[in-house]
Design a protein around this motif. Sequence first.
Motif, PDB file in Angstrom:
ATOM      1  N   THR A 191      -0.944   2.183 -13.024  1.00  0.00           N
ATOM      2  CA  THR A 191      -0.443   3.084 -11.989  1.00  0.00           C
ATOM      3  C   THR A 191       0.887   3.687 -12.439  1.00  0.00           C
ATOM      4  OG1 THR A 191       0.683   1.246 -10.864  1.00  0.00           O
ATOM      5  CG2 THR A 191      -1.557   1.779 -10.135  1.00  0.00           C
ATOM      6  N   PRO A 192       1.167   4.939 -12.048  1.00  0.00           N
ATOM      7  CA  PRO A 192       2.449   5.543 -12.421  1.00  0.00           C
ATOM      8  C   PRO A 192       3.590   4.851 -11.693  1.00  0.00           C
ATOM      9  CG  PRO A 192       1.265   6.960 -10.895  1.00  0.00           C
ATOM     10  CD  PRO A 192       0.327   5.850 -11.253  1.00  0.00           C
ATOM     11  N   GLY A 193       4.688   4.678 -12.367  1.00  0.00           N
ATOM     12  CA  GLY A 193       5.841   3.993 -11.794  1.00  0.00           C
ATOM     13  C   GLY A 193       6.887   3.829 -12.863  1.00  0.00           C
ATOM     14  N   THR A 194       6.888   2.643 -13.486  1.00  0.00           N
ATOM     15  CA  THR A 194       7.778   2.408 -14.618  1.00  0.00           C
ATOM     16  C   THR A 194       7.476   3.400 -15.731  1.00  0.00           C
ATOM     17  OG1 THR A 194       7.842   0.053 -14.080  1.00  0.00           O
ATOM     18  CG2 THR A 194       8.592   0.697 -16.270  1.00  0.00           C
ATOM     19  N   PHE A 195       6.181   3.712 -15.891  1.00  0.00           N
ATOM     20  CA  PHE A 195       5.741   4.685 -16.879  1.00  0.00           C
ATOM     21  C   PHE A 195       5.143   5.884 -16.164  1.00  0.00           C
ATOM     22  CE2 PHE A 195       4.872   0.368 -18.492  1.00  0.00           C
ATOM     23  CZ  PHE A 195       5.773   0.316 -19.547  1.00  0.00           C
ATOM     24  N   VAL A 251      -3.706   6.409  -9.897  1.00  0.00           N
ATOM     25  CA  VAL A 251      -3.735   5.698 -11.170  1.00  0.00           C
ATOM     26  C   VAL A 251      -3.680   6.707 -12.317  1.00  0.00           C
ATOM     27  CG1 VAL A 251      -5.035   3.751 -10.239  1.00  0.00           C
ATOM     28  CG2 VAL A 251      -6.260   5.693 -11.228  1.00  0.00           C
ATOM     29  N   CYS A 252      -3.474   6.173 -13.527  1.00  0.00           N
ATOM     30  CA  CYS A 252      -3.417   7.009 -14.728  1.00  0.00           C
ATOM     31  C   CYS A 252      -4.755   6.950 -15.461  1.00  0.00           C
ATOM     32  CB  CYS A 252      -2.313   6.524 -15.663  1.00  0.00           C
ATOM     33  SG  CYS A 252      -0.643   6.591 -14.966  1.00  0.00           S
ATOM     34  N   GLY A 253      -5.383   8.112 -15.647  1.00  0.00           N
ATOM     35  CA  GLY A 253      -6.679   8.140 -16.313  1.00  0.00           C
ATOM     36  C   GLY A 253      -6.845   9.356 -17.195  1.00  0.00           C
TER      37      GLY A 253
END
Length: 279
Positions: free
Chosen positions: A146-150, A173-175
């Motif tokens: 999931t996007p956040g720290t990255f 989410v990142c996909g």
Amino acid sequence: MVLTGKIRTLGLAAGLLSACPPTGAGTASEPQTTSSSTATPTTGEPATSTSTTSATTTGSTGEPTTAGPEAKRCQSQCESDRDCRIGGSDLGFRCIDGLCLFPPCTSDAQCLAELSGWKTPCAGPGECAPEEACVLVADAGRCALTPGTFACADFGLVEQMLPLFAGEREVLVCGQAAASCEAGACQSPCTGDEGCVPQTGHPACDVPSGACVCQIDQDCVDSGLPGYVQCVAGRCGCAVDSDCAGGQNVDTCYAGICGCAADSTCTMTVFDGAPLTCQ
């Protein structure tokens, strides 16, 4: 050993999350797959495609490379699917023709999960790392970054809304921006440079082919990956055997690809019950 927390997340992100990874023959230290026609470098040994470099080329030091265009790789030998578990977990690898491989893909959803780096099965949030969410994809639960720290873009990915595996709401989410199953192989062509991760050594998108490519040798060197020292026809590769130093289960440069010289090179196993042989 099952990777957890940030270690697992960073490992997946660094090694698997690339919107248009370089075409290659798999790595010598990680599980080999048949579900995608592309492969990305890992923290072990980078995957490269066969370049136009001659098999008998020598480096500036005069050090010879191994003759022969076909690289020998450390392959995981198995007798059953159980041999292909990692740290006791079933991550989708199967024993196919005596080797631990990913089976051919059957749906676009499966390719979305595989090419996005969503490898870990789950049935709820407690089974994923803090930076991940358990989402429903390909009729199963997978831990997705999931996007956040990255930021998703840091890994050549895009933000997507997917339903949680347990629950009706959706989560970000990142996909992969595009993933499809074609003739049993997962494909994810890039459409611009933003879909190519510089850390893989191939930061530029060749839009006609949909492949991420290198443009100069420095692109490869900047990746810091063992065996990535020269850019030939858009692919990063090695020039001499010593370029492969620091990689896992490799010690020989075969026409731009790091591989093994003998079984004694294959010292770091991947699967619980699958010993490595150089072939």
